[in-house]
Design a protein around this motif. Structure first.
Motif, PDB file in Angstrom:
ATOM      1  N   ASP A   1     -25.999 -19.740 -36.630  1.00  0.00           N
ATOM      2  CA  ASP A   1     -25.394 -18.838 -35.652  1.00  0.00           C
ATOM      3  C   ASP A   1     -26.390 -18.502 -34.535  1.00  0.00           C
ATOM      4  OD1 ASP A   1     -26.402 -15.758 -36.323  1.00  0.00           O
ATOM      5  OD2 ASP A   1     -26.483 -17.130 -38.026  1.00  0.00           O
TER       6      ASP A   1
ATOM      7  N   LEU B   1     -27.178 -15.628 -33.014  1.00  0.00           N
ATOM      8  CA  LEU B   1     -28.053 -14.463 -33.183  1.00  0.00           C
ATOM      9  C   LEU B   1     -29.282 -14.792 -34.037  1.00  0.00           C
ATOM     10  CD1 LEU B   1     -25.482 -11.566 -33.580  1.00  0.00           C
ATOM     11  CD2 LEU B   1     -26.861 -12.162 -31.592  1.00  0.00           C
ATOM     12  N   THR B   2     -29.111 -15.588 -35.065  1.00  0.00           N
ATOM     13  CA  THR B   2     -30.249 -15.997 -35.886  1.00  0.00           C
ATOM     14  C   THR B   2     -31.217 -16.841 -35.074  1.00  0.00           C
ATOM     15  OG1 THR B   2     -28.895 -15.955 -37.886  1.00  0.00           O
ATOM     16  CG2 THR B   2     -30.943 -17.219 -37.985  1.00  0.00           C
TER      17      THR B   2
ATOM     18  N   PHE C   1     -33.063 -14.530 -32.706  1.00  0.00           N
ATOM     19  CA  PHE C   1     -33.981 -13.698 -33.479  1.00  0.00           C
ATOM     20  C   PHE C   1     -35.245 -14.476 -33.862  1.00  0.00           C
ATOM     21  CE2 PHE C   1     -35.296 -12.064 -37.717  1.00  0.00           C
ATOM     22  CZ  PHE C   1     -35.725 -10.800 -37.315  1.00  0.00           C
TER      23      PHE C   1
END
Length: 93
Positions: free
Chosen positions: A5, A7-8, A11
């Motif tokens: 994903d 967002l991962t 991050f």
């Protein structure tokens, strides 16, 4: 194919840039895992416009690699000899 994903991916990139810490990924030894690692390390075709924020170039693969199957004579039901050979030619596994 599975996709990590967004967002991962963002991050991990921020962790790597801000804290200057190594990033390790524990991946299975199968075509889907190789694809996921490639997406983390390089980019996905559908989001190439924002690849700067999404890639973690220094991610390290820990675990059994496709080349290890050949090296140690391990039979695999998930990776064909052709897939191992193609990954070996790409030189990123």
């Amino acid at each position: 194919m599975e996709q990590p994903d967004v967002l991962t991916r963002v991050f991990l990139r921020r962790l790597s840039d801000a804290l200057k810490i190594p990033v390790f990924g524990l991946f299975d030894c199968n075509p889907s895992a190789v694809h996921i690692l490639k997406t983390f390390r390089h980019e996905s075709d559908s989001m190439s416009y924002d690849s700067y924020h999404l890639v973690t170039l220094n991610i390290k693969w820990i675990g059994l690699r496709p080349l290890d199957l050949e090296k140690y004579g391990i039979e695999s039901q998930s990776m064909t000899a052709k897939e191992v050979k193609e990954d070996k030619k790409k030189n990123w596994v």
